[in-house]
Structure formats: structure tokens, C-alpha cells
Scaffold this motif. Sequence first.
Motif, PDB file in Angstrom:
ATOM      1  N   UNK A  98       0.827  -1.207   0.000  1.00 44.82           N
ATOM      2  CA  UNK A  98       0.000   0.000   0.000  1.00 44.82           C
ATOM      3  C   UNK A  98       0.863   1.259   0.000  1.00 44.82           C
ATOM      4  N   UNK A  99       1.935   1.260   0.781  1.00 45.17           N
ATOM      5  CA  UNK A  99       2.815   2.430   0.845  1.00 45.17           C
ATOM      6  C   UNK A  99       3.489   2.668  -0.502  1.00 45.17           C
ATOM      7  N   UNK A 100       3.992   1.621  -1.139  1.00 46.99           N
ATOM      8  CA  UNK A 100       4.641   1.795  -2.437  1.00 46.99           C
ATOM      9  C   UNK A 100       3.625   2.174  -3.516  1.00 46.99           C
ATOM     10  N   UNK A 101       2.392   1.735  -3.363  1.00 43.69           N
ATOM     11  CA  UNK A 101       1.352   2.158  -4.305  1.00 43.69           C
ATOM     12  C   UNK A 101       1.116   3.654  -4.198  1.00 43.69           C
ATOM     13  N   UNK A 102       1.164   4.193  -2.982  1.00 37.35           N
ATOM     14  CA  UNK A 102       1.048   5.644  -2.794  1.00 37.35           C
ATOM     15  C   UNK A 102       2.274   6.370  -3.338  1.00 37.35           C
ATOM     16  N   UNK A 103       3.455   5.816  -3.103  1.00 38.60           N
ATOM     17  CA  UNK A 103       4.692   6.452  -3.575  1.00 38.60           C
ATOM     18  C   UNK A 103       4.708   6.556  -5.096  1.00 38.60           C
ATOM     19  N   UNK A 104       4.188   5.529  -5.783  1.00 41.20           N
ATOM     20  CA  UNK A 104       4.219   5.482  -7.247  1.00 41.20           C
ATOM     21  C   UNK A 104       2.948   6.032  -7.885  1.00 41.20           C
ATOM     22  N   UNK A 105       2.061   6.608  -7.093  1.00 39.54           N
ATOM     23  CA  UNK A 105       0.827   7.169  -7.627  1.00 39.54           C
ATOM     24  C   UNK A 105       1.147   8.254  -8.659  1.00 39.54           C
ATOM     25  N   UNK A 106       0.514   8.236  -9.839  1.00 41.60           N
ATOM     26  CA  UNK A 106       0.846   9.203 -10.890  1.00 41.60           C
ATOM     27  C   UNK A 106       0.384  10.625 -10.599  1.00 41.60           C
ATOM     28  N   UNK A 107      -0.512  10.821  -9.621  1.00 44.64           N
ATOM     29  CA  UNK A 107      -1.034  12.152  -9.327  1.00 44.64           C
ATOM     30  C   UNK A 107      -0.271  12.812  -8.181  1.00 44.64           C
ATOM     31  N   UNK A 108      -0.219  12.141  -7.032  1.00 40.08           N
ATOM     32  CA  UNK A 108       0.443  12.738  -5.864  1.00 40.08           C
ATOM     33  C   UNK A 108       1.629  11.910  -5.370  1.00 40.08           C
ATOM     34  N   UNK A 109       2.075  10.949  -6.150  1.00 35.65           N
ATOM     35  CA  UNK A 109       3.173  10.091  -5.719  1.00 35.65           C
ATOM     36  C   UNK A 109       4.476  10.838  -5.509  1.00 35.65           C
ATOM     37  N   UNK A 110       5.207  10.455  -4.473  1.00 33.39           N
ATOM     38  CA  UNK A 110       6.475  11.116  -4.139  1.00 33.39           C
ATOM     39  C   UNK A 110       7.523  10.864  -5.211  1.00 33.39           C
ATOM     40  N   UNK A 125       2.970 -16.340  -3.783  1.00 31.71           N
ATOM     41  CA  UNK A 125       2.761 -14.922  -3.511  1.00 31.71           C
ATOM     42  C   UNK A 125       1.322 -14.512  -3.826  1.00 31.71           C
ATOM     43  N   UNK A 126       0.783 -13.637  -2.996  1.00 33.28           N
ATOM     44  CA  UNK A 126      -0.557 -13.099  -3.223  1.00 33.28           C
ATOM     45  C   UNK A 126      -0.676 -11.666  -2.703  1.00 33.28           C
ATOM     46  N   UNK A 127      -0.167 -11.424  -1.492  1.00 37.70           N
ATOM     47  CA  UNK A 127      -0.426 -10.159  -0.800  1.00 37.70           C
ATOM     48  C   UNK A 127       0.082  -8.943  -1.566  1.00 37.70           C
ATOM     49  N   UNK A 128       1.290  -9.026  -2.126  1.00 36.73           N
ATOM     50  CA  UNK A 128       1.864  -7.845  -2.782  1.00 36.73           C
ATOM     51  C   UNK A 128       1.084  -7.502  -4.038  1.00 36.73           C
ATOM     52  N   UNK A 129       0.627  -8.529  -4.770  1.00 29.87           N
ATOM     53  CA  UNK A 129      -0.192  -8.291  -5.963  1.00 29.87           C
ATOM     54  C   UNK A 129      -1.557  -7.741  -5.564  1.00 29.87           C
ATOM     55  N   UNK A 130      -2.132  -8.302  -4.526  1.00 26.81           N
ATOM     56  CA  UNK A 130      -3.440  -7.847  -4.049  1.00 26.81           C
ATOM     57  C   UNK A 130      -3.400  -6.386  -3.615  1.00 26.81           C
ATOM     58  N   UNK A 131      -2.364  -5.996  -2.884  1.00 24.97           N
ATOM     59  CA  UNK A 131      -2.303  -4.641  -2.336  1.00 24.97           C
ATOM     60  C   UNK A 131      -1.903  -3.593  -3.366  1.00 24.97           C
ATOM     61  N   UNK A 132      -1.181  -3.991  -4.416  1.00 24.10           N
ATOM     62  CA  UNK A 132      -0.706  -3.013  -5.392  1.00 24.10           C
ATOM     63  C   UNK A 132      -1.457  -3.063  -6.717  1.00 24.10           C
ATOM     64  N   UNK A 133      -1.972  -4.242  -7.100  1.00 24.35           N
ATOM     65  CA  UNK A 133      -2.598  -4.371  -8.419  1.00 24.35           C
ATOM     66  C   UNK A 133      -3.961  -5.068  -8.373  1.00 24.35           C
ATOM     67  N   UNK A 134      -4.514  -5.311  -7.201  1.00 21.74           N
ATOM     68  CA  UNK A 134      -5.790  -5.993  -6.984  1.00 21.74           C
ATOM     69  C   UNK A 134      -5.708  -7.466  -7.406  1.00 21.74           C
ATOM     70  N   UNK A 135      -6.787  -8.218  -7.173  1.00 25.27           N
ATOM     71  CA  UNK A 135      -6.786  -9.655  -7.478  1.00 25.27           C
ATOM     72  C   UNK A 135      -6.921  -9.929  -8.968  1.00 25.27           C
ATOM     73  N   UNK A 136      -7.111  -8.880  -9.774  1.00 25.49           N
ATOM     74  CA  UNK A 136      -7.239  -9.075 -11.219  1.00 25.49           C
ATOM     75  C   UNK A 136      -5.891  -9.043 -11.924  1.00 25.49           C
ATOM     76  N   UNK A 137      -4.809  -8.823 -11.190  1.00 22.18           N
ATOM     77  CA  UNK A 137      -3.487  -8.824 -11.801  1.00 22.18           C
ATOM     78  C   UNK A 137      -3.303  -7.709 -12.801  1.00 22.18           C
ATOM     79  N   UNK A 138      -3.864  -6.538 -12.509  1.00 17.56           N
ATOM     80  CA  UNK A 138      -3.736  -5.396 -13.423  1.00 17.56           C
ATOM     81  C   UNK A 138      -2.262  -5.026 -13.631  1.00 17.56           C
ATOM     82  N   UNK A 139      -1.943  -4.365 -14.734  1.00 16.71           N
ATOM     83  CA  UNK A 139      -2.819  -4.061 -15.877  1.00 16.71           C
ATOM     84  C   UNK A 139      -2.810  -5.191 -16.904  1.00 16.71           C
ATOM     85  N   UNK A 140      -3.955  -5.501 -17.436  1.00 19.18           N
ATOM     86  CA  UNK A 140      -4.112  -6.501 -18.501  1.00 19.18           C
ATOM     87  C   UNK A 140      -3.526  -7.854 -18.088  1.00 19.18           C
TER      88      UNK A 140
END
Length: 300
Positions: free
Chosen positions: A123-135, A231-246
Amino acid sequence: MRQRKIRLFLIAYLLPALTIYTVFMILPILQSMRYSLYTGTGIRPDQFVGFGNYVKLFTQFPFRLRFFNVLKNNVLFFIMVSVSQNVFGFVLAVLLTRRFKGRRFFRSLFFVPTALSVIVVGFVFKLILNPVWGVFDRMLRSLGLEALIRPWLGDPALALPILSLVTAWHFVGIPIIFFTAGIDGISDDIIEAGRIDGVSVWGEVRHILLPMLKPIIGIVTILTFVGNFSEFEIVYSMETVYGNPEYATDVFGSFFYRTAFGTVMNNVNDVGLGAALASIMFLIIFVGVLFFLRITRRET
């Protein structure tokens, strides 16, 4: 008589751990294999189909497409995590075994990420890499490197490597511990003899450390392999259970979740089919561990 008492003592000593392991590991695996022969809605499939679930995974659309996609992603994920995590961990271990002030502090510091929750890290790295407000993107802009900005988690070519780097950063403390323990276990006489003979730092690593650490490298590789293929948690927290993108980050864990329990966009909800997928995961991990053990023993 004495050997018999020792044998009984060992059995009594191991029995509690063996009981716990059987109840929480072996029995669920066997139950999952049994469920893989059934289908039906609900938590307990009740329609016997034999190997029909396995046939569906390997032949029917879209399961066949998704299965081979997650297999490819998991292999790539393992390679990227293994190389980045273990190489970086080995380099840090070599540096941390040198004599300098505060090395114990740095040994503890590099293990801190491993103690964090995987969900929190993702979750933290998802915020860091956010394209709008990411650090991270703001830092690139402040350095005048706007041309390097990318949709880090939205580009199919970048998403899986990004997840592998986050995973490597999170678990780098484990190989550091193993490698530092292995290096500390090497006799100082061997190291000193090499230095007296004029061996450089690279020569010391290549001709002394790496050959003597091959068993530990094998153990670390096996741990990385098992962790990455489950592995499951890192994909779930950063890319959801759909394995985005595509489905570029879709792995066995996320595919199993969608198949067994269903989602808003996926109404499969087939525990039997999910159990078949879990059984295949177990088989892949089991064969992979045997393969790496064989290589490690052969080289030692």
C-alpha cells in the motif's frame, strides 16, 4: 536399551511439532487434492468430476489462457526477485561482515523492512508510485527528469518488474542474515591466507566466498522460489486480485482467489477448480524444491 530410550525420547520430542504440522499442513494439502476432484458452488464442492477440473484448466477458455499466463508471470517474477534480492543481499552481506564501527546497527537496520506487513509495504509503495500525488514522480520532476516519468503500475511492461523490486526490497533482510552468517562462519585463516597471497576483493568473493556459500545460496534460492510461487499479498495490495494491468501481474495466488471465491467481475466461485489449481501449485513448488536441492547437493 540405551538406544531405544534415545529413540523414544526423540519421538516424544518431535511428536508435538509433527502433530501440529500434520494438522495444519499435510491434512489441508490432502483435503485440497480431494476437493480438486469435485465441483459445485459453495465452500464444499459435492459433484464428483474426477480429473475434469484439471482438463478445464489446461484446455478450456479462458482458464487455459489465464493458467499459462500466470505460469509465465510467476517464472519471470521468481527470476527477477531472485536475482535482484539475492545479489543485493550478498553484496550487503559482504560489506556488513567487514570490520567498521556500527556494523551491528546496519545489520539490524536492513532487516527492518522484512518485519513489516506485506500489505502495508504494498500500500505504501502504491502511494509512492501514484501518478497524481506520488512522491517518486514529484522527485523526478524536481530533478528535471520529467521524461523518465511512466505509469509505473499501469504499464504492462513495467508493472511486474516494479512488483519484483518492491518484493526484493521487502525481503532482502532474509538473504542478508543467511549470507552474513555464512561469511562469519568461514575461518579467518582462509581469508587472511588469501589476502597474504595478494587476492583482491573481487578475487576473495569469487574464489573464497562464493564457493563456500553455495549451500546457503541454494537455501536462499529455495526460500525465494517457494515464497514467489505462493505470492498473493503484494499483488493484491498493489494491483488488486485481477493482476492489473491486462493480467500482466496475475500470479497463481490471485488466479486462485478469483477462481475459488469469485469477485464482482468474475462469478466463477468454484472451490473444486481452485483446489485443482492449488494442487498444481503444490506440485510445481515440490518439483522446484527437489530440483534446487539436487543442484545444490551436486555442486557441494
